[in-house]
Write an enzyme that holds these catalytic residues in place. Structure first.
Site, mmCIF file in Angstrom:
data_model
loop_
_atom_site.group_PDB
_atom_site.id
_atom_site.type_symbol
_atom_site.label_atom_id
_atom_site.label_comp_id
_atom_site.label_asym_id
_atom_site.label_seq_id
_atom_site.Cartn_x
_atom_site.Cartn_y
_atom_site.Cartn_z
ATOM 1 C CD GLU A 36 10.501 -0.942 -14.616
ATOM 2 O OE1 GLU A 36 11.536 -1.077 -15.278
ATOM 3 O OE2 GLU A 36 10.248 -1.587 -13.587
ATOM 4 C CE1 TYR A 37 1.673 -5.818 -17.139
ATOM 5 C CE2 TYR A 37 0.024 -4.108 -16.779
ATOM 6 C CZ TYR A 37 0.369 -5.371 -17.230
ATOM 7 O OH TYR A 37 -0.588 -6.170 -17.790
ATOM 8 C CD GLU A 115 -15.726 2.679 -3.664
ATOM 9 O OE1 GLU A 115 -16.725 2.971 -2.977
ATOM 10 O OE2 GLU A 115 -15.600 1.586 -4.231
ATOM 11 C CE LYS A 117 -7.698 0.286 -9.261
ATOM 12 N NZ LYS A 117 -6.654 -0.671 -8.943
ATOM 13 N NE ARG A 138 -9.494 -9.135 -12.305
ATOM 14 C CZ ARG A 138 -8.975 -7.952 -12.534
ATOM 15 N NH1 ARG A 138 -9.319 -6.938 -11.800
ATOM 16 N NH2 ARG A 138 -8.115 -7.787 -13.490
ATOM 17 C CD GLU A 175 -8.418 -5.126 -4.340
ATOM 18 O OE1 GLU A 175 -9.490 -5.411 -4.934
ATOM 19 O OE2 GLU A 175 -7.327 -5.026 -4.921
ATOM 20 C CE LYS A 292 -16.391 1.446 -7.412
ATOM 21 N NZ LYS A 292 -16.535 0.475 -6.315
ATOM 22 C CE LYS A 317 -4.076 1.781 -11.649
ATOM 23 N NZ LYS A 317 -3.063 0.803 -12.042
ATOM 24 C CB CYS A 434 33.451 -0.830 8.776
ATOM 25 S SG CYS A 434 32.950 0.356 7.541
HETATM 26 S S1 IVH Z 1 -14.773 -1.620 -8.296
HETATM 27 C C1 IVH Z 1 -16.684 -3.022 -11.880
HETATM 28 N N1 IVH Z 1 -13.729 -0.437 -6.198
HETATM 29 O O1 IVH Z 1 -9.287 -2.624 -8.677
HETATM 30 C C2 IVH Z 1 -15.976 -2.467 -10.754
HETATM 31 N N2 IVH Z 1 -12.410 -1.977 -7.422
HETATM 32 O O2 IVH Z 1 -8.631 -2.483 -11.596
HETATM 33 C C3 IVH Z 1 -14.988 -3.418 -10.246
HETATM 34 N N3 IVH Z 1 -10.189 -2.288 -6.508
HETATM 35 O O3 IVH Z 1 -10.461 -5.735 -9.752
HETATM 36 C C4 IVH Z 1 -14.151 -2.958 -9.216
HETATM 37 N N4 IVH Z 1 -10.396 -0.917 -4.804
HETATM 38 O O4 IVH Z 1 -9.572 -5.533 -7.394
HETATM 39 C C5 IVH Z 1 -13.543 -1.307 -7.204
HETATM 40 N N5 IVH Z 1 -12.935 0.645 -4.311
HETATM 41 C C6 IVH Z 1 -12.759 -0.218 -5.310
HETATM 42 C C7 IVH Z 1 -11.552 -0.903 -5.490
HETATM 43 C C8 IVH Z 1 -11.409 -1.768 -6.565
HETATM 44 C C9 IVH Z 1 -9.596 -1.764 -5.421
HETATM 45 C C10 IVH Z 1 -9.546 -3.228 -7.450
HETATM 46 C C11 IVH Z 1 -10.364 -4.446 -7.749
HETATM 47 C C12 IVH Z 1 -10.531 -4.465 -9.224
HETATM 48 C C13 IVH Z 1 -9.408 -3.621 -9.675
HETATM 49 C C14 IVH Z 1 -9.728 -3.020 -11.005
#
Ligand code: IVH
Length: 673
Positions: A36-37, A115, A117, A138, A175, A292, A317, A434
């Protein structure tokens, strides 16, 4: 002239997003789902990009993260902690790559790191000469909150770095997360303490990180994966992201193991395809992949968009987790506690690789709040392997023929009038006999958390109920294999196996039985302390409220519900029949006559054991007479260390306590433990 309805929509979107941000970041209590967000945020972004003159400096699109809450000390980051832009489709991922190529032709052939997320909370760790100095959340990207004490409670985070090739001062970023399984354990413990369950692993992690008491961080079993090094003083001669991850591993940081580098964007797209199905099999929540640029020098040149978002990375995503479909009807089930469980019957729809025809509608309050009507087009979300949920209706698609739903006044199974206790969001069938409750109750009774009767899944339970072979758990203990063989789908062998599994469950300890019978508010942790204190069901049945509440972690809610349960004549009769059926109903059932090789010993588990989970090892040690504690002290008899064992292992060394591995533990437990 600006269209007033556009202004109103912008205004409303910003208000909703800000509200959600506050609930999410400051209160750790999300009001709306991620999907939703995302919908709101993307709508706002798209309106603003077509009307840039209407972007306000305080629009939620203009900030990096949440506003830091006020009660923790603030600390600046050496370099901003950036957010990632999102790509929800292959086209958006390719477009991101194209934007880089236009800026710098070398990107066409440059390698990309892909990688997972991790869906947790970002954390930045400052190391001074290889020693952990400070841990900062953060926050808003520039300034976060200092939570060093809590970070020290996370075993995955090295307090000192192995090796000496580190920059004098550096920030290691990564993370913090909670594995799904651990969240279940944590929630079972919270339930036993009458605390609300934590909504999802991410909020549970974020909340624990900012808890004022490091013990809370420890209780929530936080984990950490590192993904970045930022040198602050001194240099780091590392050419690529891949090499940076390897360096992190050498220094002793856990890195999510599935990272890969690929030749170019086509390979990255293919990898994303592969992951879209398998990502939910990871033991923790991951909401996508991060792609990346691998070459760190090229990254520098690509830079950021207004200092907030790197150009060189993007989050791909997986939003296919949600879909819209028609709500055909609402079916009413009764849970084992008697709670009314409205279930949506849906026009079949594919979500994340599976066809969904049913989804939970939670409770009547939520149906009313979200104004869900039969016939509505609804958005359904499915995350991980959990039950799909209905988010809400798409009101724009209403024709006027949709029918509001009224909850039934009586139980659909036994016609007992339903009651809605003061302050509850649900109504309940309070009839302990029940049949609707019986099914759910039986499924829970035989589950792993309960009596652990293997080979007796929900379908078999349904079959036994339908054939009237059982009506409650006690009936299981008078089943005979001839009765089973007569049923469809039961061969001689499976019938015998089931009878054996039922037989084996007779000696499960009292704590398992207490969990299995499904007393409201009574979770595994409370069941364990009750079982230890009272020893037998008979003693517990004779206990007073004061005696029960004298136990740690047991308050009036648990004791009230337990005493009410035990006072029910139908329950008393069922417990008597369980005893007649040979169910031990005592805590030391297994130990009686058996040998207890670890009697009197205090053990501490650390690191990941090769085959046993912590819970399994704990159970086997306790059965053998030992006690498992979470921290090493002079009283500790033995430390069992697995892979990545951390500070507990060094503490054991300091105190001269014997350290053994899993194989040795199994030997001392004596074969089958
Ligand atoms: S890189 C400049 N790698 O996603 C790059 N972030 O929406 C900064 N996150 O704040 C993040 N897994 O908390 C990176 N493999 C990953 C990640 C990751 C989770 C989170 C992280 C970041 C957020 C960004």
């Amino acid at each position: 002239m600006t269209d007033p309805s556009l202004m109103a929509e912008l205004e409303s979107l910003r208000r909703q997003i800000e509200g959600a941000n506050r609930a999410y970041h400051d209160l750790d209590a999300p009001e709306i789902s991620d999907a939703e967000y995302d919908v709101l945020f993307r709508r706002l972004q798209s309106l603003e990009s077509s009307h840039p003159e209407l972007v306000t400096p305080d629009s939620p699109t203009q900030r990096i993260g949440g506003t830091p809450a006020t009660h923790l000390p603030k600390a600046p980051h050496a370099a901003p902690m950036l957010s990632l832009d999102n790509a929800f489709t292959t086209e958006e991922l390719m477009a991101w790559h194209q934007r880089m190529v236009r800026l710098d032709g070398r990107v066409t052939t440059t390698r990309l790191a892909v990688e997972v997320k991790i869906d947790g909370a970002a954390l930045s760790l400052t190391y001074l000469h290889g020693v952990l100095e400070r841990a900062v959340t953060r926050g808003n990207g520039a300034i976060g909150e200092e939570i060093t004490g809590n970070a020290r409670a996370i075993a995955d985070i090295p307090l000192t770095i192995t090796g000496d090739d580190w920059p004098e001062v550096m920030e290691v970023r990564g993370e913090v997360y909670i594995p799904r399984q651990s969240l279940e354990t944590v929630n079972a413990e919270r339930e036993a303490m009458d605390l609300d369950p934590l909504q999802n692993p991410r909020n549970a992690a974020a909340g624990a990180l900012r808890a004022l008491d490091p013990a809370e961080a420890r209780r929530r079993r936080l984990r950490f994966f590192a993904y970045q090094v930022v040198p602050v003083e001194g240099t780091l001669e590392i050419p690529t992201h891949e090499a940076m991850l390897e360096q992190l591993v050498t220094w002793g940081f856990p890195v999510e193991p599935h990272h890969q580098t690929v030749q170019g964007i086509d390979d990255a797209v293919a990898l994303v395809e592969e992951w879209s199905e398998t990502i939910r099999t990871l033991p923790f929540d991951a909401d996508g992949l991060v792609v990346k640029v691998d070459d760190l020098a090229l990254r520098e040149e690509l830079g950021t968009v207004s200092g907030r978002i790197p150009r060189w990375a993007i989050a791909r995503k997986f939003p296919a987790e949600s879909a819209t479909t028609r709500l055909l009807d609402i079916e009413v089930n009764i849970g084992r506690t008697g709670a009314l469980a409205p279930t949506a019957l849906l026009e079949p729809v594919r979500i994340g690789g599976v066809t969904v025809t049913r989804a939970t509608l939670h409770n009547e309050e939520i149906i009313a709040q979200r104004d869900v009507r039969i016939g509505d087009v609804v958005e359904v979300i499915r995350s991980g392997d959990v039950i799909p949920k209905v988010l809400g209706p798409d009101r724009r698609q209403r024709t006027g023929d949709e029918q509001p739903w009224t909850p039934p006044a009586t139980c659909p199974y036994c016609e007992t009038p339903l009651s809605r206790p003061e302050g509850e969001v649900n109504r309940y069938c309070l009839n302990a006999r029940c049949p609707g409750r019986a099914f759910e109750g039986l499924v829970h009774f035989v589950s792993k958390a309960g009596m652990d009767i293997q080979g007796l899944g929900p379908e078999r339970v349904r079959q036994l109920l339908a054939e009237a072979l059982i009506t409650d758990p006690a009936d299981l203990y008078s089943l005979r294999s001839e009765q089973l063989v007569a049923l469809e789908g039961f061969a001689e062998q499976s019938a015998t196996a089931l009878i054996d599994a039922i037989e084996a469950s007779r000696s499960r300890p009292l704590r398992a039985l207490l969990t299995a019978i499904g007393v409201r508010h009574l979770g595994a942790a409370a069941a364990k302390s009750l079982a230890r204190r009272f020893g037998t069901m008979a003693a517990l049945r004779a206990a007073t409220q004061a005696e029960i509440e004298a136990l740690d972690g047991i308050g009036p809610a648990i004791s009230g519900s337990l005493l009410g349960y035990l006072a029910d004549p139908a329950v008393a009769e069922m417990l008597d029949r369980l005893a007649d059926g040979g169910v031990a109903q005592r805590e030391d059932a297994i130990e009686v006559g058996g040998h207890r090789p670890l009697a009197g010993l205090i053990l501490v588990l650390t690191g990941t054991l090769p085959t046993l989970t912590k819970a399994e090892a704990t159970e086997r040690i306790e059965r053998a007479g030992g006690t498992v504690k979470s921290s090493v002290s002079r009283k500790t008899s033995l430390v069992v260390a697995g892979e990545d064992a951390g500070s507990k292992l060094s503490r054991a060394g300091e105190l001269g306590i014997e350290v053994i591995d899993e194989a040795e533990l199994l030997r001392r437990l004596g074969g089958d433990g």
